[in-house]
Design a protein around this motif. Structure first.
Motif, PDB file in Angstrom:
ATOM      1  N   GLU A   1      53.186 -26.494   5.418  1.00  0.00           N
ATOM      2  CA  GLU A   1      52.455 -27.726   5.110  1.00  0.00           C
ATOM      3  C   GLU A   1      51.331 -27.950   6.124  1.00  0.00           C
ATOM      4  O   GLU A   1      50.198 -28.301   5.752  1.00  0.00           O
ATOM      5  N   LEU A   2      51.627 -27.738   7.408  1.00  0.00           N
ATOM      6  CA  LEU A   2      50.595 -27.907   8.445  1.00  0.00           C
ATOM      7  C   LEU A   2      49.460 -26.908   8.269  1.00  0.00           C
ATOM      8  O   LEU A   2      48.284 -27.256   8.417  1.00  0.00           O
ATOM      9  N   LYS A   3      49.800 -25.661   7.954  1.00  0.00           N
ATOM     10  CA  LYS A   3      48.762 -24.649   7.736  1.00  0.00           C
ATOM     11  C   LYS A   3      47.881 -25.023   6.552  1.00  0.00           C
ATOM     12  O   LYS A   3      46.665 -24.837   6.596  1.00  0.00           O
ATOM     13  N   SER A   4      48.513 -25.545   5.507  1.00  0.00           N
ATOM     14  CA  SER A   4      47.762 -25.966   4.331  1.00  0.00           C
ATOM     15  C   SER A   4      46.813 -27.117   4.674  1.00  0.00           C
ATOM     16  O   SER A   4      45.637 -27.115   4.261  1.00  0.00           O
ATOM     17  N   GLN A   5      47.302 -28.099   5.426  1.00  0.00           N
ATOM     18  CA  GLN A   5      46.467 -29.225   5.841  1.00  0.00           C
ATOM     19  C   GLN A   5      45.312 -28.743   6.728  1.00  0.00           C
ATOM     20  O   GLN A   5      44.168 -29.195   6.575  1.00  0.00           O
ATOM     21  N   GLU A   6      45.618 -27.813   7.630  1.00  0.00           N
ATOM     22  CA  GLU A   6      44.591 -27.273   8.519  1.00  0.00           C
ATOM     23  C   GLU A   6      43.494 -26.587   7.705  1.00  0.00           C
ATOM     24  O   GLU A   6      42.294 -26.822   7.917  1.00  0.00           O
ATOM     25  N   ALA A   7      43.908 -25.736   6.743  1.00  0.00           N
ATOM     26  CA  ALA A   7      42.935 -25.016   5.926  1.00  0.00           C
ATOM     27  C   ALA A   7      42.078 -25.994   5.117  1.00  0.00           C
ATOM     28  O   ALA A   7      40.862 -25.800   4.982  1.00  0.00           O
ATOM     29  N   GLU A   8      42.698 -27.047   4.601  1.00  0.00           N
ATOM     30  CA  GLU A   8      41.954 -28.046   3.828  1.00  0.00           C
ATOM     31  C   GLU A   8      40.930 -28.759   4.712  1.00  0.00           C
ATOM     32  O   GLU A   8      39.775 -28.963   4.303  1.00  0.00           O
ATOM     33  N   GLU A   9      41.333 -29.133   5.919  1.00  0.00           N
ATOM     34  CA  GLU A   9      40.395 -29.812   6.823  1.00  0.00           C
ATOM     35  C   GLU A   9      39.237 -28.899   7.217  1.00  0.00           C
ATOM     36  O   GLU A   9      38.084 -29.336   7.272  1.00  0.00           O
ATOM     37  N   ILE A  10      39.539 -27.630   7.463  1.00  0.00           N
ATOM     38  CA  ILE A  10      38.470 -26.673   7.795  1.00  0.00           C
ATOM     39  C   ILE A  10      37.525 -26.529   6.615  1.00  0.00           C
ATOM     40  O   ILE A  10      36.301 -26.522   6.777  1.00  0.00           O
ATOM     41  N   HIS A  11      38.095 -26.422   5.428  1.00  0.00           N
ATOM     42  CA  HIS A  11      37.278 -26.284   4.213  1.00  0.00           C
ATOM     43  C   HIS A  11      36.362 -27.501   4.025  1.00  0.00           C
ATOM     44  O   HIS A  11      35.213 -27.364   3.601  1.00  0.00           O
TER      45      HIS A  11
ATOM     46  N   LYS B   1      30.794 -23.070   1.228  1.00  0.00           N
ATOM     47  CA  LYS B   1      31.990 -22.955   0.387  1.00  0.00           C
ATOM     48  C   LYS B   1      31.791 -21.896  -0.689  1.00  0.00           C
ATOM     49  O   LYS B   1      32.689 -21.084  -0.958  1.00  0.00           O
ATOM     50  N   LEU B   2      30.603 -21.880  -1.304  1.00  0.00           N
ATOM     51  CA  LEU B   2      30.306 -20.859  -2.321  1.00  0.00           C
ATOM     52  C   LEU B   2      30.283 -19.464  -1.705  1.00  0.00           C
ATOM     53  O   LEU B   2      30.802 -18.506  -2.285  1.00  0.00           O
ATOM     54  N   ALA B   3      29.651 -19.345  -0.530  1.00  0.00           N
ATOM     55  CA  ALA B   3      29.580 -18.045   0.144  1.00  0.00           C
ATOM     56  C   ALA B   3      30.991 -17.560   0.517  1.00  0.00           C
ATOM     57  O   ALA B   3      31.309 -16.369   0.378  1.00  0.00           O
ATOM     58  N   LEU B   4      31.821 -18.473   0.983  1.00  0.00           N
ATOM     59  CA  LEU B   4      33.193 -18.109   1.347  1.00  0.00           C
ATOM     60  C   LEU B   4      33.971 -17.652   0.114  1.00  0.00           C
ATOM     61  O   LEU B   4      34.694 -16.653   0.161  1.00  0.00           O
ATOM     62  N   LYS B   5      33.808 -18.368  -0.995  1.00  0.00           N
ATOM     63  CA  LYS B   5      34.494 -17.979  -2.230  1.00  0.00           C
ATOM     64  C   LYS B   5      34.042 -16.589  -2.671  1.00  0.00           C
ATOM     65  O   LYS B   5      34.878 -15.752  -3.044  1.00  0.00           O
ATOM     66  N   LYS B   6      32.721 -16.334  -2.611  1.00  0.00           N
ATOM     67  CA  LYS B   6      32.192 -15.021  -2.995  1.00  0.00           C
ATOM     68  C   LYS B   6      32.765 -13.934  -2.091  1.00  0.00           C
ATOM     69  O   LYS B   6      33.194 -12.880  -2.560  1.00  0.00           O
ATOM     70  N   TYR B   7      32.792 -14.179  -0.789  1.00  0.00           N
ATOM     71  CA  TYR B   7      33.322 -13.210   0.173  1.00  0.00           C
ATOM     72  C   TYR B   7      34.796 -12.898  -0.132  1.00  0.00           C
ATOM     73  O   TYR B   7      35.197 -11.734  -0.164  1.00  0.00           O
TER      74      TYR B   7
END
Length: 132
Positions: A92-102, A110-116
């Motif tokens: 859960e913490l990792k998920s929250q961290e990833a969401e905050e970074i995103h 965000k588009l470039a990251l998705k493409k990568y």
């Protein structure tokens, strides 16, 4: 008469010899008990539950006894629920961290990251396919 006694003695010797070779002798009650015990052990072996866990790395190489393994499994089972809860909290913490970074990224990032990530996934799939 003498020949009859000799034949009887020979047959008796063969019978006793066969009994001794087959394991049946004077102490057959203890043999029967031993065989019953072995049969019970075999039945328990077939119905034995699989190990409840694994001993930590290295312990299998130092001669841990079955009793010690059972104690280790009991310890592991006492901690299992708490460890599982902590692992779920960690996810859960990792998920929250990833969401905050995103959320810090711009729309273009965000588009470039998705493409990568899509390209990386496609590359892994292509590498995992067997060559024809």
């Amino acid at each position: 008469m003498k020949s009859l006694n000799s034949k009887f003695l020979a047959i008796a010797c063969l019978a006793v010899g066969a009994l001794v070779v087959s394991g049946i002798g004077l102490n057959s009650p203890s043999l029967a008990a031993q065989q019953a015990t072995q049969a019970e052990e075999a039945r328990q072996e077939k119905t034995r539950k699989p190990p409840r866990g694994r001993v930590p790395a290295g312990l299998g190489k130092i001669g841990v006894s079955e009793k010690q393994k059972e104690e280790i499994y009991a310890i592991q089972s006492r901690y299992q629920a708490e460890v599982q809860d902590l692992l779920e909290q960690l996810e859960e913490l990792k998920s929250q961290e990833a969401e905050e970074i995103h959320n810090v990224l711009t729309d273009d990032q965000k588009l470039a990251l998705k493409k990568y990530r899509d390209e990386a996934t496609a590359k892994r799939k292509a590498q995992s396919k067997p060559s024809e």
